[in-house]
Write a protein that holds these residues in place. Structure first.
Motif, PDB file in Angstrom:
ATOM      1  N   SER A 194     106.492  90.087 -37.768  1.00 53.96           N
ATOM      2  CA  SER A 194     106.484  91.526 -37.602  1.00 53.96           C
ATOM      3  C   SER A 194     105.110  92.096 -37.923  1.00 53.96           C
ATOM      4  N   ASP A 195     104.694  93.079 -37.144  1.00 53.02           N
ATOM      5  CA  ASP A 195     103.446  93.786 -37.426  1.00 53.02           C
ATOM      6  C   ASP A 195     103.628  94.838 -38.507  1.00 53.02           C
ATOM      7  N   THR A 196     104.870  95.199 -38.816  1.00 53.40           N
ATOM      8  CA  THR A 196     105.124  96.268 -39.775  1.00 53.40           C
ATOM      9  C   THR A 196     105.896  95.825 -41.015  1.00 53.40           C
ATOM     10  N   ASP A 197     106.421  94.610 -41.007  1.00 55.28           N
ATOM     11  CA  ASP A 197     107.200  94.101 -42.144  1.00 55.28           C
ATOM     12  C   ASP A 197     106.590  92.776 -42.578  1.00 55.28           C
ATOM     13  N   PRO A 198     105.960  92.727 -43.731  1.00 57.26           N
ATOM     14  CA  PRO A 198     105.241  91.523 -44.149  1.00 57.26           C
ATOM     15  C   PRO A 198     106.123  90.334 -44.499  1.00 57.26           C
ATOM     16  N   ASP A 199     107.429  90.521 -44.483  1.00 57.12           N
ATOM     17  CA  ASP A 199     108.344  89.433 -44.856  1.00 57.12           C
ATOM     18  C   ASP A 199     109.332  89.080 -43.746  1.00 57.12           C
ATOM     19  N   LEU A 200     109.020  89.447 -42.501  1.00 58.96           N
ATOM     20  CA  LEU A 200     109.954  89.233 -41.411  1.00 58.96           C
ATOM     21  C   LEU A 200     109.390  88.266 -40.380  1.00 58.96           C
ATOM     22  N   VAL A 201     110.189  87.236 -40.076  1.00 57.20           N
ATOM     23  CA  VAL A 201     109.881  86.263 -39.023  1.00 57.20           C
ATOM     24  C   VAL A 201     110.942  86.430 -37.950  1.00 57.20           C
ATOM     25  N   VAL A 202     110.505  86.456 -36.690  1.00 49.28           N
ATOM     26  CA  VAL A 202     111.411  86.620 -35.557  1.00 49.28           C
ATOM     27  C   VAL A 202     111.297  85.387 -34.675  1.00 49.28           C
ATOM     28  N   VAL A 203     112.444  84.775 -34.361  1.00 45.94           N
ATOM     29  CA  VAL A 203     112.476  83.590 -33.513  1.00 45.94           C
ATOM     30  C   VAL A 203     113.329  83.904 -32.291  1.00 45.94           C
ATOM     31  N   ASN A 204     112.765  83.657 -31.115  1.00 42.28           N
ATOM     32  CA  ASN A 204     113.502  83.796 -29.857  1.00 42.28           C
ATOM     33  C   ASN A 204     113.659  82.413 -29.259  1.00 42.28           C
ATOM     34  N   GLU A 205     114.899  82.083 -28.892  1.00 36.41           N
ATOM     35  CA  GLU A 205     115.195  80.757 -28.353  1.00 36.41           C
ATOM     36  C   GLU A 205     116.079  80.884 -27.120  1.00 36.41           C
ATOM     37  N   VAL A 206     115.853  80.016 -26.156  1.00 37.33           N
ATOM     38  CA  VAL A 206     116.738  79.876 -25.003  1.00 37.33           C
ATOM     39  C   VAL A 206     117.067  78.404 -24.893  1.00 37.33           C
ATOM     40  N   TRP A 207     118.371  78.094 -24.926  1.00 41.48           N
ATOM     41  CA  TRP A 207     118.843  76.714 -24.901  1.00 41.48           C
ATOM     42  C   TRP A 207     119.634  76.443 -23.639  1.00 41.48           C
ATOM     43  N   GLN A 208     119.647  75.210 -23.233  1.00 41.04           N
ATOM     44  CA  GLN A 208     120.432  74.797 -22.066  1.00 41.04           C
ATOM     45  C   GLN A 208     121.903  75.159 -22.258  1.00 41.04           C
ATOM     46  N   SER A 209     122.390  74.998 -23.481  1.00 45.17           N
ATOM     47  CA  SER A 209     123.770  75.364 -23.801  1.00 45.17           C
ATOM     48  C   SER A 209     123.891  75.517 -25.318  1.00 45.17           C
ATOM     49  N   ARG A 210     124.977  76.123 -25.734  1.00 46.27           N
ATOM     50  CA  ARG A 210     125.268  76.250 -27.166  1.00 46.27           C
ATOM     51  C   ARG A 210     125.385  74.858 -27.802  1.00 46.27           C
ATOM     52  N   GLU A 211     125.944  73.920 -27.051  1.00 45.15           N
ATOM     53  CA  GLU A 211     126.110  72.556 -27.557  1.00 45.15           C
ATOM     54  C   GLU A 211     124.758  71.879 -27.780  1.00 45.15           C
ATOM     55  N   HIS A 212     123.809  72.097 -26.879  1.00 50.13           N
ATOM     56  CA  HIS A 212     122.468  71.529 -27.066  1.00 50.13           C
ATOM     57  C   HIS A 212     121.834  72.059 -28.348  1.00 50.13           C
ATOM     58  N   HIS A 213     122.004  73.357 -28.577  1.00 49.35           N
ATOM     59  CA  HIS A 213     121.445  73.931 -29.807  1.00 49.35           C
ATOM     60  C   HIS A 213     122.111  73.319 -31.041  1.00 49.35           C
ATOM     61  N   ALA A 214     123.426  73.209 -31.003  1.00 53.30           N
ATOM     62  CA  ALA A 214     124.149  72.635 -32.142  1.00 53.30           C
ATOM     63  C   ALA A 214     123.688  71.205 -32.418  1.00 53.30           C
ATOM     64  N   ARG A 215     123.504  70.422 -31.365  1.00 56.70           N
ATOM     65  CA  ARG A 215     123.039  69.038 -31.554  1.00 56.70           C
ATOM     66  C   ARG A 215     121.616  69.014 -32.114  1.00 56.70           C
ATOM     67  N   SER A 216     120.786  69.974 -31.720  1.00 55.52           N
ATOM     68  CA  SER A 216     119.402  69.993 -32.217  1.00 55.52           C
ATOM     69  C   SER A 216     119.362  70.191 -33.731  1.00 55.52           C
ATOM     70  N   LEU A 217     120.355  70.880 -34.264  1.00 58.47           N
ATOM     71  CA  LEU A 217     120.398  71.115 -35.708  1.00 58.47           C
ATOM     72  C   LEU A 217     120.709  69.847 -36.487  1.00 58.47           C
ATOM     73  N   GLN A 218     121.157  68.805 -35.796  1.00 57.78           N
ATOM     74  CA  GLN A 218     121.457  67.531 -36.448  1.00 57.78           C
ATOM     75  C   GLN A 218     120.288  66.546 -36.389  1.00 57.78           C
ATOM     76  N   LEU A 219     119.222  66.905 -35.676  1.00 55.46           N
ATOM     77  CA  LEU A 219     118.051  66.023 -35.588  1.00 55.46           C
ATOM     78  C   LEU A 219     117.378  65.919 -36.951  1.00 55.46           C
ATOM     79  N   PRO A 220     116.902  64.739 -37.326  1.00 54.84           N
ATOM     80  CA  PRO A 220     116.260  64.570 -38.632  1.00 54.84           C
ATOM     81  C   PRO A 220     115.100  65.539 -38.856  1.00 54.84           C
ATOM     82  N   GLU A 221     114.275  65.761 -37.836  1.00 54.34           N
ATOM     83  CA  GLU A 221     113.127  66.650 -38.005  1.00 54.34           C
ATOM     84  C   GLU A 221     113.577  68.107 -38.171  1.00 54.34           C
ATOM     85  N   THR A 222     114.670  68.481 -37.531  1.00 54.84           N
ATOM     86  CA  THR A 222     115.195  69.832 -37.689  1.00 54.84           C
ATOM     87  C   THR A 222     115.762  70.010 -39.090  1.00 54.84           C
TER      88      THR A 222
END
Length: 91
Positions: A35-63
């Motif tokens: 954020s340009d106005t909030d020194p403690d705010l991080v914004v993440v925008n993501e587009v995934w092939q599917s909800r399932e792909h995102h869920a599986r990504s959360l199980q990756l060791p690096e994630t």
């Protein structure tokens, strides 16, 4: 996501470290901003092939490792919204 005071840039760096593997996991777009106005705010925008792909990504060791590194730096305040992409530029 809200970071503990003074940790915004560190969290952003953690989120950006190792993003190369996201495409193979089914991620089409992953953008980390601060954020340009909030020194403690991080914004993440993501587009995934599917909800399932995102869920599986959360199980990756690096994630899991990135989440473990970032969690102590966060307040626990998260907001989010799921949408269905209809089109546009950049995908």
């Amino acid at each position: 996501m809200r970071t503990r005071p003074g940790h915004r840039d560190e969290v952003a760096a953690i989120l950006l470290d190792g993003v190369e593997g996201l495409r193979a996991a089914g991620c089409h777009l992953y953008v980390v901003g601060v954020s340009d106005t909030d020194p403690d705010l991080v914004v993440v925008n993501e587009v995934w092939q599917s909800r399932e792909h995102h869920a599986r990504s959360l199980q990756l060791p690096e994630t899991k490792a990135a989440i473990a590194r970032a969690m102590p730096l966060l307040t626990g305040e998260f907001t989010g919204q799921e949408t269905t992409v209809r089109g546009g530029l950049g995908l």
